[in-house]
Scaffold this motif. Structure first.
Motif, PDB file in Angstrom:
ATOM      1  N   UNK A 151     -11.271  20.638  37.949  1.00  0.00           N
ATOM      2  CA  UNK A 151     -11.242  19.467  38.836  1.00  0.00           C
ATOM      3  C   UNK A 151     -11.123  18.168  38.053  1.00  0.00           C
ATOM      4  N   UNK A 152     -11.590  18.155  36.808  1.00  0.00           N
ATOM      5  CA  UNK A 152     -11.527  16.935  36.003  1.00  0.00           C
ATOM      6  C   UNK A 152     -10.162  16.725  35.377  1.00  0.00           C
ATOM      7  N   UNK A 153      -9.351  17.803  35.291  1.00  0.00           N
ATOM      8  CA  UNK A 153      -8.048  17.711  34.665  1.00  0.00           C
ATOM      9  C   UNK A 153      -8.069  18.041  33.181  1.00  0.00           C
ATOM     10  N   UNK A 154      -9.265  18.313  32.642  1.00  0.00           N
ATOM     11  CA  UNK A 154      -9.405  18.587  31.213  1.00  0.00           C
ATOM     12  C   UNK A 154     -10.142  19.903  30.973  1.00  0.00           C
ATOM     13  N   UNK A 155      -9.704  20.620  29.944  1.00  0.00           N
ATOM     14  CA  UNK A 155     -10.335  21.879  29.559  1.00  0.00           C
ATOM     15  C   UNK A 155     -11.743  21.607  29.032  1.00  0.00           C
ATOM     16  N   UNK A 156     -12.715  22.424  29.478  1.00  0.00           N
ATOM     17  CA  UNK A 156     -14.116  22.370  29.044  1.00  0.00           C
ATOM     18  C   UNK A 156     -14.829  21.056  29.397  1.00  0.00           C
ATOM     19  N   UNK A 157     -14.327  20.341  30.410  1.00  0.00           N
ATOM     20  CA  UNK A 157     -14.986  19.131  30.903  1.00  0.00           C
ATOM     21  C   UNK A 157     -15.298  19.355  32.372  1.00  0.00           C
ATOM     22  N   UNK A 158     -16.572  19.177  32.752  1.00  0.00           N
ATOM     23  CA  UNK A 158     -16.940  19.350  34.149  1.00  0.00           C
ATOM     24  C   UNK A 158     -17.758  18.181  34.631  1.00  0.00           C
ATOM     25  N   UNK A 159     -17.682  17.950  35.935  1.00  0.00           N
ATOM     26  CA  UNK A 159     -18.421  16.851  36.560  1.00  0.00           C
ATOM     27  C   UNK A 159     -19.745  17.403  37.022  1.00  0.00           C
ATOM     28  N   UNK A 172     -18.022  23.325  24.555  1.00  0.00           N
ATOM     29  CA  UNK A 172     -17.117  24.156  23.774  1.00  0.00           C
ATOM     30  C   UNK A 172     -17.847  25.416  23.375  1.00  0.00           C
ATOM     31  N   UNK A 173     -17.102  26.415  22.934  1.00  0.00           N
ATOM     32  CA  UNK A 173     -17.719  27.675  22.512  1.00  0.00           C
ATOM     33  C   UNK A 173     -17.873  27.671  20.999  1.00  0.00           C
ATOM     34  N   UNK A 174     -19.064  28.077  20.550  1.00  0.00           N
ATOM     35  CA  UNK A 174     -19.353  28.232  19.132  1.00  0.00           C
ATOM     36  C   UNK A 174     -19.992  29.601  18.978  1.00  0.00           C
ATOM     37  N   UNK A 178     -21.611  28.945  24.798  1.00  0.00           N
ATOM     38  CA  UNK A 178     -21.238  27.617  25.291  1.00  0.00           C
ATOM     39  C   UNK A 178     -22.231  26.601  24.738  1.00  0.00           C
ATOM     40  N   UNK A 179     -21.700  25.536  24.128  1.00  0.00           N
ATOM     41  CA  UNK A 179     -22.524  24.489  23.536  1.00  0.00           C
ATOM     42  C   UNK A 179     -22.115  23.168  24.167  1.00  0.00           C
ATOM     43  N   UNK A 180     -23.094  22.390  24.620  1.00  0.00           N
ATOM     44  CA  UNK A 180     -22.804  21.087  25.202  1.00  0.00           C
ATOM     45  C   UNK A 180     -22.557  20.092  24.078  1.00  0.00           C
ATOM     46  N   UNK A 181     -21.423  19.401  24.160  1.00  0.00           N
ATOM     47  CA  UNK A 181     -21.096  18.362  23.183  1.00  0.00           C
ATOM     48  C   UNK A 181     -21.785  17.064  23.582  1.00  0.00           C
TER      49      UNK A 181
END
Length: 190
Positions: A151-159, A172-174, A178-181
């Motif tokens: 929905x945000x238009x970007x990979x791995x970005x959520x509202x 991102x995945x490490x 899943x790790x929050x940047x």
């Protein structure tokens, strides 16, 4: 007031996000009540926390059919006027059903806030009347990862839901986890 914001217990937060923090002391320790977009919101939260809140002398708002770009679920059988929203001790609890099980969505100060959380949870996003901003492919010299399925238009970005501040979370995945940047005000920043 003892603060540059003009409100007791309210301080200008991190200069990068421009938000305000409400803090007070409990048993000699400073406790953060929360972070808010405006000094007034932070001052109200501080007043609630220290037991000094005085509700405005006006009638409660009427039931809203839309808020924050969401179609709210109206209910004639609920005393709050909304599906999934119940009043408990003067606050409003939002509950949803996922896989046949009741899920707690949060407790809010107003029925409209709880109804917005319910609408977010059941995926009732309605696009704004005006066209959304164009998704940027580059920012600050970086190539951004576009996504047609987000929905945000970007990979791995959520509202995040309004109950979680409504900000944008970058992940991102490490090592397969899943790790929050971080959390950001716009999808492009995330």
């Amino acid at each position: 007031s003892s603060s540059s914001t003009g409100y007791k217990g309210v301080y200008k937060g991190d200069s990068r996000n421009g938000r305000f923090e409400a803090k007070h002391r409990v048993a000699g320790r400073q406790v953060t009540v929360g972070r808010f977009d405006t000094a007034v919101e932070a001052a109200v939260a501080y007043a609630w926390a220290v037991g000094e809140y005085q509700p405005p002398a006006q009638p409660p708002p009427t039931v809203a059919a839309e808020a924050e770009g969401l179609r709210l679920h109206l209910s004639s059988s609920s005393s709050t006027g909304y599906t999934g929203v119940h009043e408990i001790s003067g606050r409003f609890q939002a509950m949803g059903t996922v896989g046949g099980r009741q899920v707690y969505l949060g407790t809010f100060d107003t029925a409209v806030e709880a109804a917005v959380a319910y609408a977010w949870a059941v995926g009732e996003y309605q696009p704004p009347a005006q066209p959304p901003p164009t998704v940027a492919a580059e920012a600050e010299g970086l190539r951004l990862h576009l996504s047609t399925s987000s929905r945000t238009g970007y990979k791995n970005v959520l509202r995040r839901a309004p109950s979680d501040g409504g900000r944008f979370q970058a992940k991102r995945k490490v090592d397969g986890k899943a790790v929050t940047i971080g959390f950001f005000d716009t999808a492009v920043e995330a």
